[in-house]
Design a protein around this motif. Structure first.
Motif, PDB file in Angstrom:
ATOM      1  N   GLN A   1       8.366  68.259 -10.409  1.00  0.00           N
ATOM      2  CA  GLN A   1       7.957  66.899 -10.771  1.00  0.00           C
ATOM      3  C   GLN A   1       8.894  66.318 -11.845  1.00  0.00           C
ATOM      4  N   THR A   2       9.214  67.151 -12.843  1.00  0.00           N
ATOM      5  CA  THR A   2      10.088  66.685 -13.922  1.00  0.00           C
ATOM      6  C   THR A   2      11.475  66.333 -13.406  1.00  0.00           C
TER       7      THR A   2
ATOM      8  N   ALA B   1      12.557  59.418 -16.503  1.00  0.00           N
ATOM      9  CA  ALA B   1      12.373  60.396 -17.569  1.00  0.00           C
ATOM     10  C   ALA B   1      13.245  60.064 -18.767  1.00  0.00           C
TER      11      ALA B   1
ATOM     12  N   THR C   1      13.792  66.632 -19.935  1.00  0.00           N
ATOM     13  CA  THR C   1      13.655  67.514 -18.773  1.00  0.00           C
ATOM     14  C   THR C   1      13.960  68.965 -19.122  1.00  0.00           C
TER      15      THR C   1
ATOM     16  N   ARG D   1      11.344  63.087 -11.561  1.00  0.00           N
ATOM     17  CA  ARG D   1      11.328  61.940 -12.482  1.00  0.00           C
ATOM     18  C   ARG D   1      12.703  61.721 -13.110  1.00  0.00           C
ATOM     19  N   TYR D   2      13.411  62.808 -13.332  1.00  0.00           N
ATOM     20  CA  TYR D   2      14.740  62.708 -13.922  1.00  0.00           C
ATOM     21  C   TYR D   2      15.689  61.981 -12.973  1.00  0.00           C
TER      22      TYR D   2
ATOM     23  N   ILE E   1      11.239  70.595 -21.286  1.00  0.00           N
ATOM     24  CA  ILE E   1      10.034  70.965 -20.543  1.00  0.00           C
ATOM     25  C   ILE E   1      10.276  72.221 -19.719  1.00  0.00           C
TER      26      ILE E   1
ATOM     27  N   LEU F   1       5.548  71.834 -11.952  1.00  0.00           N
ATOM     28  CA  LEU F   1       5.877  70.844 -12.974  1.00  0.00           C
ATOM     29  C   LEU F   1       7.384  70.602 -13.048  1.00  0.00           C
TER      30      LEU F   1
END
Ligand code: UDP
Ligand code: MG
Length: 308
Positions: free
Chosen positions: A250-251, A260, A265, A254-255, A268, A247
């Motif tokens: 993935q985060t 995001a 970020t 996206r950042y 999480i 994860l």
């Protein structure tokens, strides 16, 4: 020094091996003029083991002694060894499997080393006998952990040992319930030496250890002897951590791509990582609390229902 040797033989569903082990050990020790006493511990067998033990104990009395201890149920090999040690009256005690995978000829060599003044003679495996791949890998991992935990090289260790009475008393004086004979017999110290032996094939019956019982045995002994444990919740924690990493990637992705929300970020990532670390830690604590609980109950290690 010509002392009497007590040979301790734990037996769990070994009806085909009682008479055989008696004959083999008797012949060898008699040939070398070693007086002995055999102590069979029937560890709650569901077959004819106890009858076989009684038969030998009754008929074979004379120069040497055969004694039998019967547990009220299966308490495990460790408990059987402890009962044997507690009831041994010899000057020196040998512990061996009664399936004859530990070669009885070695008893003579061990005895001679004891006569030379060694207090602990450990049987170490030259080979491991025939074992499956998974079993071998599992055993290797367990011994690696045990070696780290106990700081004693355990990779070739076995329960085949000869101990002076003094060492036996030291082991028996250890108050904990979760004993691991293989490690405690090293832990107590004393003048020590090794004898190599080849693990023989089991001829009768089958190994009493299922994969699951071996895993449990490994965990129990690691916890009994170290603060380096593994356990269920820990595994869950590791799985969570793996998920967390996936994860996290993935985060982060996206950042950097820019889809995001600002600051999200970090939140999480922190949540996932801290969460899994806490889970692992609670798991470890839980396991030790369970062990403390077991010790605190002060239950007997075994219950004897009959003696011969
Ligand atoms: N044993 C025991 N209680 C148990 C399991 C095993 O007393 O709960 C005894 C068994 O009868 C044998 C020895 O411990 O004398 C070693 O067991 P086994 O041969 O099954 O183990 P392996 O040689 O496969 O490691
Ligand atoms: Mg065996």
């Amino acid at each position: 020094m010509n002392g009497i040797m007590s040979v301790i033989l734990p037996a769990y569903n070994e009806n085909a091996n009682i008479e055989r082990s008696y004959t083999a050990i008797d012949q060898i020790l008699r040939n070398h003029n070693i007086s002995y006493e055999l102590i069979y511990i029937n560890d709650g067998s569901t077959d004819n083991t106890w009858n076989e033990i009684c038969k030998i104990a009754e008929t074979k009395e004379g120069v040497s002694q055969v004694a039998g201890i019967c547990f009220s149920r299966n308490f495990g090999k460790e408990a059987a060894i402890m009962a044997g040690l507690a009831h041994a009256s010899g000057d020196v005690c040998a512990v061996m499997d009664c399936d004859l995978q530990h070669p009885p000829e070695k008893l003579v060599e061990m005895y001679q080393l004891w006569q030379q003044g060694y207090k602990v003679v450990e049987g170490v495996k030259r080979n491991r006998g025939r074992e499956s791949g998974i079993y071998k890998a599992g055993a290797k991992m367990f011994y690696k952990l045990m070696t780290i935990a106990t700081k004693i090289d355990m990779s070739r260790a076995s329960d085949f040992k000869l101990l002076d009475k003094q060492v036996v008393n030291s082991i028996l004086s250890m108050p904990e319930r979760n004993q691991f004979f293989r490690a405690s017999s090293s832990w107590v110290g004393y003048k020590k030496t090794e004898v190599e032996f080849d693990v023989r094939e089991r001829e009768n019956g089958q190994s009493k250890w299922s994969k699951w019982s071996l895993i449990k045995y490994a965990l129990k002994n690691i916890a009994a002897f170290s603060t380096f444990p593994l356990q269920f919740v820990t595994v869950a924690g590791i799985i969570t951590l793996t998920g967390a990493i996936i994860l996290a990637v993935q985060t982060l992705f996206r950042y950097y791509v820019g889809t995001a929300l600002e600051g999200f970020t970090t939140v999480i990532l922190l949540l996932l990582i801290i969460g899994s670390i806490i889970m692992v830690s609670i798991g470890i604590l839980g396991y030790y609390i369970a062990k403390i609980y077991e010790e605190v109950k002060q239950r007997p290690v075994y219950i004897i229902s009959d003696m011969k």
